[in-house]
Design an enzyme around this catalytic site. Structure first.
Site, PDB file in Angstrom:
ATOM      1  N   GLY A 193      53.254 -50.992 -41.434  1.00  7.25           N
ATOM      2  CA  GLY A 193      52.971 -49.639 -41.905  1.00  7.25           C
ATOM      3  C   GLY A 193      52.809 -49.589 -43.411  1.00  7.25           C
ATOM      4  CB  SER A 211      54.456 -54.985 -29.293  1.00  3.93           C
ATOM      5  OG  SER A 211      55.016 -56.289 -29.250  1.00  3.93           O
ATOM      6  CE1 TYR A 258      59.440 -52.695 -29.845  1.00  2.00           C
ATOM      7  CE2 TYR A 258      58.615 -54.822 -29.094  1.00  2.00           C
ATOM      8  CZ  TYR A 258      58.544 -53.748 -29.958  1.00  2.00           C
ATOM      9  OH  TYR A 258      57.579 -53.720 -30.929  1.00  2.00           O
ATOM     10  CB  CYS A 312      54.515 -45.619 -44.985  1.00  3.14           C
ATOM     11  SG  CYS A 312      53.074 -44.969 -44.145  1.00  3.14           S
ATOM     12  CB  SER A 313      59.929 -47.386 -45.571  1.00  2.00           C
ATOM     13  OG  SER A 313      60.335 -47.743 -44.261  1.00  2.00           O
ATOM     14  CB  ILE A 372      50.328 -44.327 -42.060  1.00  2.00           C
ATOM     15  CG1 ILE A 372      48.815 -44.502 -42.255  1.00  2.00           C
ATOM     16  CG2 ILE A 372      50.931 -45.583 -41.434  1.00  2.00           C
ATOM     17  CD1 ILE A 372      48.431 -45.621 -43.211  1.00  2.00           C
TER      18      ILE A 372
END
Length: 279
Positions: free
Chosen positions: A15, A135, A148, A10-11, A7
């Site tokens: 995620g 998204s 975006y 992930c911080s 993945i």
């Protein structure tokens, strides 16, 4: 059956929530982030099944190293989740190249290179999955989110083509299209154009006000989003498109309705474009 996951990003956010859920259920995990400090507590809780490594998706070679870690530590790779990325606010005219090009490097080109690095390992595991975080902004464009939108529209098209290529190889692609969830997305994960042009005060700049008033107040529960994602990965016949939350589903329904209306209104004129006497 225990799966091995890789993945990205992930911080924080979805995620991080997904990484926690994967580790908690006993799967093997290579958790990655640009800085691994935030991942150490996860590794300490699950020392046998979690490995952490630096992965900046915009740096060539780091994705390949993360895939190699999954194979050396756990014998292979079953699920790649392309989650790393960030948002951007600003009218098309307001943003400068040095502001919007990094968005494409992270959200699109980083996803491409990470996927390319992982594909040989995934192809060796029939039934493997690629989960690409898009998204609702990848389904419908709106003022202030144009750049975006562009990155996520590209992720949608790339993922659909990839799914077509991989289906005969028993590798499935899932495009996750979240609406607003209560993560850091509107805060630390959102950049904005430095310039403001008064002409866009009532359109694109309204999105900046949305950010200011909704950060930390989003209706979506990340734990519930992750539960749906896990269910989709585990099912034998996963969906290609997976909108998450009522806002995302509303976006889909409005987009389809507007699309159908345009097609119907112009069909008789726009369809009559072949040669009158085909060769």
């Amino acid at each position: 059956m225990v799966k091995t996951w890789l993945i990205t990003g992930c911080s924080t956010g979805l995620g991080r929530a997904l990484a926690e859920a994967v580790a908690r259920r006993g799967d093997c995990l290579v958790a990655t982030a640009r800085s691994t400090g935030a991942l150490e507590a996860l590794r300490e809780r699950y020392p046998d099944t979690v490995r952490c490594t630096r992965l900046d998706v915009t740096r060539p070679g780091e994705a390949a190293a993360a895939v190699a870690l999954a194979e050396s530590a756990f014998g292979g790779l079953d699920v790649l989740v392309n989650n790393a990325g960030f948002g951007f606010l600003g009218a098309i005219e307001e943003a400068e190249p040095d502001e919007y090009r990094p968005l494409f490097e992270a959200n699109l080109f980083g996803l491409i290179e990470t996927t390319r690095a992982a594909l040989p390992a995934l192809r060796r595991r029939p039934g493997s999955r690629i989960v690409n975080l898009s998204s609702r902004a990848g389904l419908s464009g709106s003022a202030g989110f144009g750049y975006y939108n562009a990155t996520k529209f590209a992720v949608e098209g790339l993922s659909e083509a990839l799914a077509d290529e991989l289906r005969p190889l028993d590798v499935r692609v899932i495009i996750v299209e979240p609406g607003p969830f209560r993560t850091e997305f509107l805060g630390r994960s959102m950049a904005a154009a430095a310039r403001r042009i008064d002409a866009y005060a009532s359109t694109a700049q309204g999105r900046r006000r949305y950010r200011e008033t909704n950060d930390g107040r989003q209706a979506g529960d990340p734990a519930k989003a992750v539960a749906v994602m896990l269910r989709a990965v585990d099912t034998e016949n996963p969906p290609l498109h997976l909108p998450l939350g009522p806002a995302a589903h509303g976006t889909v329904e409005r987009k389809f309705a507007a699309f159908r209306a345009d097609v119907a209104a112009w069909r008789d004129i726009s369809i009559a474009t072949d040669f009158d006497d085909p060769a």
